[in-house]
Design a protein around this motif. Sequence first.
Motif, PDB file in Angstrom:
ATOM      1  N   GLN A 134      32.885  17.399  70.291  1.00  0.00           N
ATOM      2  CA  GLN A 134      31.913  17.685  70.292  1.00  0.00           C
ATOM      3  C   GLN A 134      31.617  19.451  70.770  1.00  0.00           C
ATOM      4  N   SER A 135      32.345  19.923  70.714  1.00  0.00           N
ATOM      5  CA  SER A 135      32.413  21.730  70.324  1.00  0.00           C
ATOM      6  C   SER A 135      32.042  21.864  69.097  1.00  0.00           C
ATOM      7  N   LEU A 136      31.913  21.234  68.396  1.00  0.00           N
ATOM      8  CA  LEU A 136      31.518  21.836  66.445  1.00  0.00           C
ATOM      9  C   LEU A 136      30.082  21.845  66.748  1.00  0.00           C
ATOM     10  N   PRO A 137      29.860  23.493  65.579  1.00  0.00           N
ATOM     11  CA  PRO A 137      28.477  23.484  65.071  1.00  0.00           C
ATOM     12  C   PRO A 137      27.560  22.523  64.065  1.00  0.00           C
ATOM     13  N   TYR A 138      28.769  21.171  63.887  1.00  0.00           N
ATOM     14  CA  TYR A 138      27.547  20.493  63.073  1.00  0.00           C
ATOM     15  C   TYR A 138      27.527  18.807  63.898  1.00  0.00           C
ATOM     16  N   ILE A 139      26.819  18.272  62.883  1.00  0.00           N
ATOM     17  CA  ILE A 139      26.119  16.857  63.769  1.00  0.00           C
ATOM     18  C   ILE A 139      27.021  16.225  62.512  1.00  0.00           C
ATOM     19  N   LEU A 140      28.195  15.019  63.008  1.00  0.00           N
ATOM     20  CA  LEU A 140      29.309  14.236  62.895  1.00  0.00           C
ATOM     21  C   LEU A 140      29.290  12.726  62.918  1.00  0.00           C
ATOM     22  N   SER A 141      28.522  12.173  61.517  1.00  0.00           N
ATOM     23  CA  SER A 141      28.661  10.798  61.720  1.00  0.00           C
ATOM     24  C   SER A 141      30.633  10.354  62.537  1.00  0.00           C
ATOM     25  N   ILE A 142      29.793   9.518  62.975  1.00  0.00           N
ATOM     26  CA  ILE A 142      31.170   9.133  63.328  1.00  0.00           C
ATOM     27  C   ILE A 142      31.717   7.328  62.948  1.00  0.00           C
ATOM     28  N   ASN A 143      32.507   7.432  62.324  1.00  0.00           N
ATOM     29  CA  ASN A 143      32.646   6.248  61.533  1.00  0.00           C
ATOM     30  C   ASN A 143      31.796   5.995  60.795  1.00  0.00           C
ATOM     31  N   PRO A 144      31.726   6.368  59.546  1.00  0.00           N
ATOM     32  CA  PRO A 144      30.201   5.584  58.934  1.00  0.00           C
ATOM     33  C   PRO A 144      30.747   5.007  58.177  1.00  0.00           C
ATOM     34  N   THR A 145      29.629   3.592  57.608  1.00  0.00           N
ATOM     35  CA  THR A 145      30.260   2.507  57.120  1.00  0.00           C
ATOM     36  C   THR A 145      30.207   1.974  55.600  1.00  0.00           C
ATOM     37  N   SER A 146      29.728   3.555  55.059  1.00  0.00           N
ATOM     38  CA  SER A 146      30.045   4.020  53.813  1.00  0.00           C
ATOM     39  C   SER A 146      30.185   5.006  53.726  1.00  0.00           C
ATOM     40  N   ASN A 147      31.831   4.790  51.976  1.00  0.00           N
ATOM     41  CA  ASN A 147      31.747   6.216  51.549  1.00  0.00           C
ATOM     42  C   ASN A 147      31.273   6.877  50.908  1.00  0.00           C
ATOM     43  N   SER A 148      29.788   6.481  50.771  1.00  0.00           N
ATOM     44  CA  SER A 148      28.766   8.044  50.269  1.00  0.00           C
ATOM     45  C   SER A 148      28.384   8.274  50.989  1.00  0.00           C
ATOM     46  N   GLN A 149      28.896   8.106  52.143  1.00  0.00           N
ATOM     47  CA  GLN A 149      28.038   9.165  53.548  1.00  0.00           C
ATOM     48  C   GLN A 149      27.252  10.512  53.051  1.00  0.00           C
ATOM     49  N   ILE A 150      26.470  10.892  52.994  1.00  0.00           N
ATOM     50  CA  ILE A 150      26.146  12.076  52.723  1.00  0.00           C
ATOM     51  C   ILE A 150      25.843  13.617  54.134  1.00  0.00           C
ATOM     52  N   GLY A 151      26.675  13.872  54.202  1.00  0.00           N
ATOM     53  CA  GLY A 151      27.006  14.827  55.302  1.00  0.00           C
ATOM     54  C   GLY A 151      27.842  14.750  56.043  1.00  0.00           C
ATOM     55  N   SER A 152      28.166  15.642  57.134  1.00  0.00           N
ATOM     56  CA  SER A 152      30.000  16.221  57.485  1.00  0.00           C
ATOM     57  C   SER A 152      30.457  14.375  58.337  1.00  0.00           C
ATOM     58  N   TYR A 153      31.507  14.182  58.689  1.00  0.00           N
ATOM     59  CA  TYR A 153      31.762  13.201  59.220  1.00  0.00           C
ATOM     60  C   TYR A 153      33.098  13.020  59.402  1.00  0.00           C
ATOM     61  N   ALA A 154      33.544  11.978  60.520  1.00  0.00           N
ATOM     62  CA  ALA A 154      34.892  11.783  60.903  1.00  0.00           C
ATOM     63  C   ALA A 154      34.851  10.700  61.251  1.00  0.00           C
ATOM     64  N   ILE A 155      36.287  10.276  60.604  1.00  0.00           N
ATOM     65  CA  ILE A 155      37.019   8.845  61.347  1.00  0.00           C
ATOM     66  C   ILE A 155      38.069   9.593  62.584  1.00  0.00           C
ATOM     67  N   VAL A 156      37.466   8.619  63.480  1.00  0.00           N
ATOM     68  CA  VAL A 156      38.350   7.854  64.519  1.00  0.00           C
ATOM     69  C   VAL A 156      38.709   7.249  64.845  1.00  0.00           C
ATOM     70  N   ASP A 157      40.185   7.016  65.039  1.00  0.00           N
ATOM     71  CA  ASP A 157      40.904   5.398  65.441  1.00  0.00           C
ATOM     72  C   ASP A 157      40.685   4.835  66.773  1.00  0.00           C
ATOM     73  N   TYR A 158      41.692   4.026  66.325  1.00  0.00           N
ATOM     74  CA  TYR A 158      41.086   2.854  67.983  1.00  0.00           C
ATOM     75  C   TYR A 158      41.426   3.724  69.185  1.00  0.00           C
ATOM     76  N   TYR A 159      42.412   4.519  69.372  1.00  0.00           N
ATOM     77  CA  TYR A 159      42.995   5.737  70.238  1.00  0.00           C
ATOM     78  C   TYR A 159      41.923   6.375  70.261  1.00  0.00           C
ATOM     79  N   GLY A 160      41.222   6.345  69.916  1.00  0.00           N
ATOM     80  CA  GLY A 160      39.801   8.248  69.816  1.00  0.00           C
ATOM     81  C   GLY A 160      40.632   9.142  69.524  1.00  0.00           C
ATOM     82  N   SER A 161      41.439   9.079  68.350  1.00  0.00           N
ATOM     83  CA  SER A 161      41.800  10.077  67.738  1.00  0.00           C
ATOM     84  C   SER A 161      41.104  10.240  66.424  1.00  0.00           C
TER      85      SER A 161
END
Length: 86
Positions: free
Chosen positions: A6-33
């Motif tokens: 939430q503190s990052l100055p970027y818009i992040l997609s979380i766990n995008p469904t496509s590997n061809s995601q354009i832009g910044s994104y993050a993968i978060v595991d089951y535990y929220g890490s």
Amino acid sequence: DKEVIQSLPYILSINPTSNSQIGSYAIVDYYGSLTDLTLTMVSSIPSAIFCLRSLKTLTIQYGKELTISPDIVRLKSTLTALNLIQ
């Protein structure tokens, strides 16, 4: 890790469904890490990223004149891949 995301100055997609995601994104595991982070078209890495306790892969795509802080050493126990893609 939620606070860091939430503190990052970027818009992040979380766990995008496509590997061809354009832009910044993050993968978060089951535990929220956040385990994988891809930042696109950035010129710096916010210091908050170096506080992520479970980050395994950090990818920077199309970074312009990117400087990586020595603080990256704080990720040495978890980071297994640093990808710099021009």
